[in-house]
Structure formats: structure tokens, C-alpha cells
Design a protein around this motif. Structure first.
Motif, PDB file in Angstrom:
ATOM      1  N   SER B  45       0.826  -1.203   0.000  1.00  0.00           N
ATOM      2  CA  SER B  45       0.000   0.000   0.000  1.00  0.00           C
ATOM      3  C   SER B  45       0.868   1.263   0.000  1.00  0.00           C
ATOM      4  O   SER B  45       0.568   2.239  -0.696  1.00  0.00           O
ATOM      5  N   GLU B  46       1.954   1.220   0.768  1.00  0.00           N
ATOM      6  CA  GLU B  46       2.835   2.392   0.818  1.00  0.00           C
ATOM      7  C   GLU B  46       3.567   2.582  -0.505  1.00  0.00           C
ATOM      8  O   GLU B  46       3.757   3.714  -0.957  1.00  0.00           O
ATOM      9  N   HIS B  47       3.947   1.484  -1.114  1.00  0.00           N
ATOM     10  CA  HIS B  47       4.594   1.603  -2.423  1.00  0.00           C
ATOM     11  C   HIS B  47       3.621   2.223  -3.426  1.00  0.00           C
ATOM     12  O   HIS B  47       4.002   3.067  -4.245  1.00  0.00           O
ATOM     13  N   LEU B  48       2.362   1.827  -3.326  1.00  0.00           N
ATOM     14  CA  LEU B  48       1.352   2.405  -4.216  1.00  0.00           C
ATOM     15  C   LEU B  48       1.225   3.910  -3.979  1.00  0.00           C
ATOM     16  O   LEU B  48       1.028   4.686  -4.914  1.00  0.00           O
ATOM     17  N   LYS B  49       1.383   4.295  -2.727  1.00  0.00           N
ATOM     18  CA  LYS B  49       1.295   5.718  -2.404  1.00  0.00           C
ATOM     19  C   LYS B  49       2.437   6.491  -3.075  1.00  0.00           C
ATOM     20  O   LYS B  49       2.225   7.582  -3.615  1.00  0.00           O
ATOM     21  N   VAL B  50       3.636   5.927  -3.006  1.00  0.00           N
ATOM     22  CA  VAL B  50       4.784   6.578  -3.653  1.00  0.00           C
ATOM     23  C   VAL B  50       4.533   6.719  -5.154  1.00  0.00           C
ATOM     24  O   VAL B  50       4.788   7.770  -5.747  1.00  0.00           O
ATOM     25  N   LEU B  51       3.985   5.657  -5.748  1.00  0.00           N
ATOM     26  CA  LEU B  51       3.681   5.703  -7.184  1.00  0.00           C
ATOM     27  C   LEU B  51       2.616   6.753  -7.479  1.00  0.00           C
ATOM     28  O   LEU B  51       2.686   7.469  -8.490  1.00  0.00           O
ATOM     29  N   LYS B  52       1.641   6.850  -6.582  1.00  0.00           N
ATOM     30  CA  LYS B  52       0.574   7.827  -6.797  1.00  0.00           C
ATOM     31  C   LYS B  52       1.118   9.251  -6.698  1.00  0.00           C
ATOM     32  O   LYS B  52       0.774  10.109  -7.513  1.00  0.00           O
ATOM     33  N   ASP B  53       2.004   9.476  -5.711  1.00  0.00           N
ATOM     34  CA  ASP B  53       2.598  10.810  -5.565  1.00  0.00           C
ATOM     35  C   ASP B  53       3.443  11.182  -6.783  1.00  0.00           C
ATOM     36  O   ASP B  53       3.600  12.361  -7.096  1.00  0.00           O
ATOM     37  N   ALA B  54       3.976  10.178  -7.439  1.00  0.00           N
ATOM     38  CA  ALA B  54       4.767  10.439  -8.648  1.00  0.00           C
ATOM     39  C   ALA B  54       3.864  10.557  -9.876  1.00  0.00           C
ATOM     40  O   ALA B  54       4.344  10.828 -10.969  1.00  0.00           O
ATOM     41  N   GLY B  55       2.576  10.335  -9.679  1.00  0.00           N
ATOM     42  CA  GLY B  55       1.638  10.420 -10.798  1.00  0.00           C
ATOM     43  C   GLY B  55       1.654   9.201 -11.697  1.00  0.00           C
ATOM     44  O   GLY B  55       1.106   9.223 -12.796  1.00  0.00           O
ATOM     45  N   LEU B  56       2.277   8.111 -11.231  1.00  0.00           N
ATOM     46  CA  LEU B  56       2.417   6.927 -12.079  1.00  0.00           C
ATOM     47  C   LEU B  56       1.235   5.976 -11.982  1.00  0.00           C
ATOM     48  O   LEU B  56       1.070   5.097 -12.835  1.00  0.00           O
ATOM     49  N   VAL B  57       0.442   6.110 -10.943  1.00  0.00           N
ATOM     50  CA  VAL B  57      -0.797   5.350 -10.859  1.00  0.00           C
ATOM     51  C   VAL B  57      -1.898   6.299 -10.393  1.00  0.00           C
ATOM     52  O   VAL B  57      -1.637   7.343  -9.804  1.00  0.00           O
ATOM     53  N   ALA B  58      -3.139   5.918 -10.661  1.00  0.00           N
ATOM     54  CA  ALA B  58      -4.291   6.665 -10.176  1.00  0.00           C
ATOM     55  C   ALA B  58      -5.246   5.646  -9.595  1.00  0.00           C
ATOM     56  O   ALA B  58      -5.231   4.473  -9.988  1.00  0.00           O
ATOM     57  N   GLU B  59      -6.062   6.070  -8.641  1.00  0.00           N
ATOM     58  CA  GLU B  59      -6.988   5.126  -8.041  1.00  0.00           C
ATOM     59  C   GLU B  59      -8.421   5.520  -8.326  1.00  0.00           C
ATOM     60  O   GLU B  59      -8.749   6.701  -8.457  1.00  0.00           O
ATOM     61  N   THR B  60      -9.262   4.499  -8.427  1.00  0.00           N
ATOM     62  CA  THR B  60     -10.695   4.713  -8.583  1.00  0.00           C
ATOM     63  C   THR B  60     -11.375   3.877  -7.514  1.00  0.00           C
ATOM     64  O   THR B  60     -11.127   2.679  -7.409  1.00  0.00           O
ATOM     65  N   ARG B  61     -12.205   4.507  -6.706  1.00  0.00           N
ATOM     66  CA  ARG B  61     -12.885   3.775  -5.644  1.00  0.00           C
ATOM     67  C   ARG B  61     -14.106   3.077  -6.217  1.00  0.00           C
ATOM     68  O   ARG B  61     -14.962   3.704  -6.832  1.00  0.00           O
ATOM     69  N   ARG B  62     -14.155   1.788  -6.026  1.00  0.00           N
ATOM     70  CA  ARG B  62     -15.317   1.017  -6.468  1.00  0.00           C
ATOM     71  C   ARG B  62     -15.794   0.218  -5.284  1.00  0.00           C
ATOM     72  O   ARG B  62     -15.215  -0.812  -4.951  1.00  0.00           O
ATOM     73  N   GLY B  63     -16.852   0.691  -4.650  1.00  0.00           N
ATOM     74  CA  GLY B  63     -17.314   0.054  -3.434  1.00  0.00           C
ATOM     75  C   GLY B  63     -16.226   0.169  -2.381  1.00  0.00           C
ATOM     76  O   GLY B  63     -15.674   1.243  -2.185  1.00  0.00           O
ATOM     77  N   ARG B  64     -15.905  -0.935  -1.749  1.00  0.00           N
ATOM     78  CA  ARG B  64     -14.855  -0.851  -0.731  1.00  0.00           C
ATOM     79  C   ARG B  64     -13.491  -1.159  -1.321  1.00  0.00           C
ATOM     80  O   ARG B  64     -12.496  -1.191  -0.614  1.00  0.00           O
TER      81      ARG B  64
END
Lengths: 123, 123
Positions: B45-64
Motif C-alpha cells: 500500500s505504501e509503495h502504491l502511495k509513492v507511485l501515486k505521488d509520482a503520478g504513475l498510478v491513479a486510483e478509482t474507488r469502487r465500493g470498498r
DNA sequence: TTGTTATGTAGGAAATTTCCTACATATAGT
DNA sequence: ACTATATGTAGGAAATTTCCTACATAACAA
């Protein structure tokens, strides 16, 4: 040596700046490179070591100086790593472009309807 | 956001693997991504955060769930950074190629001399 | 409501990186 | 031989990264 070493080496702004200097100004002795940094000479020396371990620079001993020169070959591994993402990126752009074209078509269609509503003939 | 963030994000093998999974298999919820790693879910999850801060991934909330998807655009900054080094690299190859051609010419010249030494005419 | 699932965040230990000040080594000049 | 110059290495402090185990939050399901 490995791609991992190359990615790691590029993660530091100081090391990227070293590569840039060697690219723009050619091979230079360690001391002359170090002058450009707001950092102690030994620290620059360690950064050069990381770059050397990644194969991004090579040294030539000339008298008591050591001239460092750029070795760009390992960067091509990065470019290769990037390639599939570039394809992804292009597909994304193409999809966006197609979407915009569809919107344009829709817009043209509305124009035609507008003209009809204003009269002009037909029914 | 900045190029620095992107370089930093790419420095970790785990994060590069996350990008590869998203490229090869498309958007996925965080948990499904985490299953693939020999690492705790929160760490992924933290690695995903680093990627998100770099703009390399984006998240879409779908339900939970939160689906992460690849955002390749920032990688183009890396490609742009690479470009001048690629030019340098090509020039190097061209110089090497020219050198080899010269060696070839020299070789041909020696062949001609060999033939002359064996006789054939002239002198 | 109560329990289950999906996920992020807090807090901290361990490892790594970065940077420094000595110090060692080797070459050049006198 | 002695001194100055160019550079790498040792050892350690401070900052950062990585990874963990709780714990918090939010949505779904009964």
C-alpha cells in the motif's frame, strides 16, 4: 552493472547532475566536477563510485588525476524498459483522440439540427 | 509530480513490479496486487502511495475496493531526459563504426600488397 | 445492528543512503 | 627527500527508506 543499479544510480539528483556535466562538457577530473557541487569533494567521489558501479561512467588515470567520462550504454536499458509503457501511452492518446473525434461528429450533428430548427426549408 | 519523484519511484524493484503488473494485467484492486508480493499488504500500500505521488498510478474507488491503474504519462519525462544521452550514445556507435571501417580499409590495402608481393606484374 | 472485507495510516525497528571530517595513497614538482 | 596536489577510503552521525504489526475507517452482508 544490472538494470537495478542503473535505476538506483539515477534516483539521486546529484548523480544525474554529474551525468549532465559529463554530457555537456565532456570528460573531466574528479576535482573539477566536485567544484560544481554544494557538497564536499569526498561525497562527490562516492556518487561517482555509484555511477561507476552502474557502468554509467568510466575513469582514466592521467597522472595524479582521474578523468571521468560518460558511458551512456546502460541508459539504453532504461529506454528498453520504457518501451512497453510508451506503447500503452500511445494507445491511451489514440483512444482520447477517437473520443474527441466522436464528440466533434456529435457537434456537427447538432449544428445540422440547429439549422433545421431555424427553418431553411424541408418539412 | 516532479521528474525527481518519478526517478525516485522507479528506483524500487517492488514499485517497478507494480507498474509491470498494471501494464500487463490492467487495473486491479490493491489487495489483488498485494497478493503477488512476498511482502505485507500495508507495505505494498505504501509503495502504491509513492507511485501515486509520482503520478504513475491513479486510483478509482469502487465500493470498498480501490482500483489502481497505470498512468504512463510521467514516464515520458524520463524518456525526454534520456534523449540527449541517446544522441551521445549514437555518436559513440557511429565513431566506432567508422573506426571499424578504417580498419577494414587497412585490411584491404594489405591484401593488395600481398597480391603484389606474389608477383602479378608492375615492378 | 453486528460482523466481515478491503484498505489506509500510525508508530517504530532495521537497513540503507547521504554527507561529513579525518586519514591514506599516489603522483608531480623542487 | 620533502612538499603540494589529486583523489579514494574509513568511520560515524543524521536522514531517509523499507518493512513490520497493530489499529482506524468505510462499505457491504446478514
Amino acid at each position: 552493472m544490472t538494470a537495478d543499479h542503473v535505476f538506483t544510480a539515477l534516483a539521486s539528483p546529484a548523480r544525474r547532475e554529474l551525468l549532465r556535466l559529463l554530457l555537456d562538457e565532456g570528460a573531466q577530473p574528479a576535482g573539477r566536477l566536485a567544484e560544481r557541487f554544494d557538497m564536499s569533494r569526498p561525497s562527490v567521489s562516492e556518487h561517482l563510485k555509484v555511477l561507476k558501479d552502474a557502468g554509467l561512467v568510466a575513469e582514466t588515470r592521467r597522472g595524479r588525476e582521474r578523468h571521468y567520462r560518460l558511458e551512456a550504454a546502460p541508459l539504453m536499458e532504461i529506454r528498453d524498459w520504457l518501451t512497453p509503457y510508451e506503447r500503452f501511452w500511445r494507445e491511451r492518446l489514440a483512444a482520447l483522440s477517437a473520443l474527441l473525434d466522436d464528440l466533434d461528429d456529435l457537434h456537427d450533428l447538432n449544428d445540422v439540427n440547429d439549422v433545421n430548427e431555424r427553418g431553411e426549408d424541408d418539412g
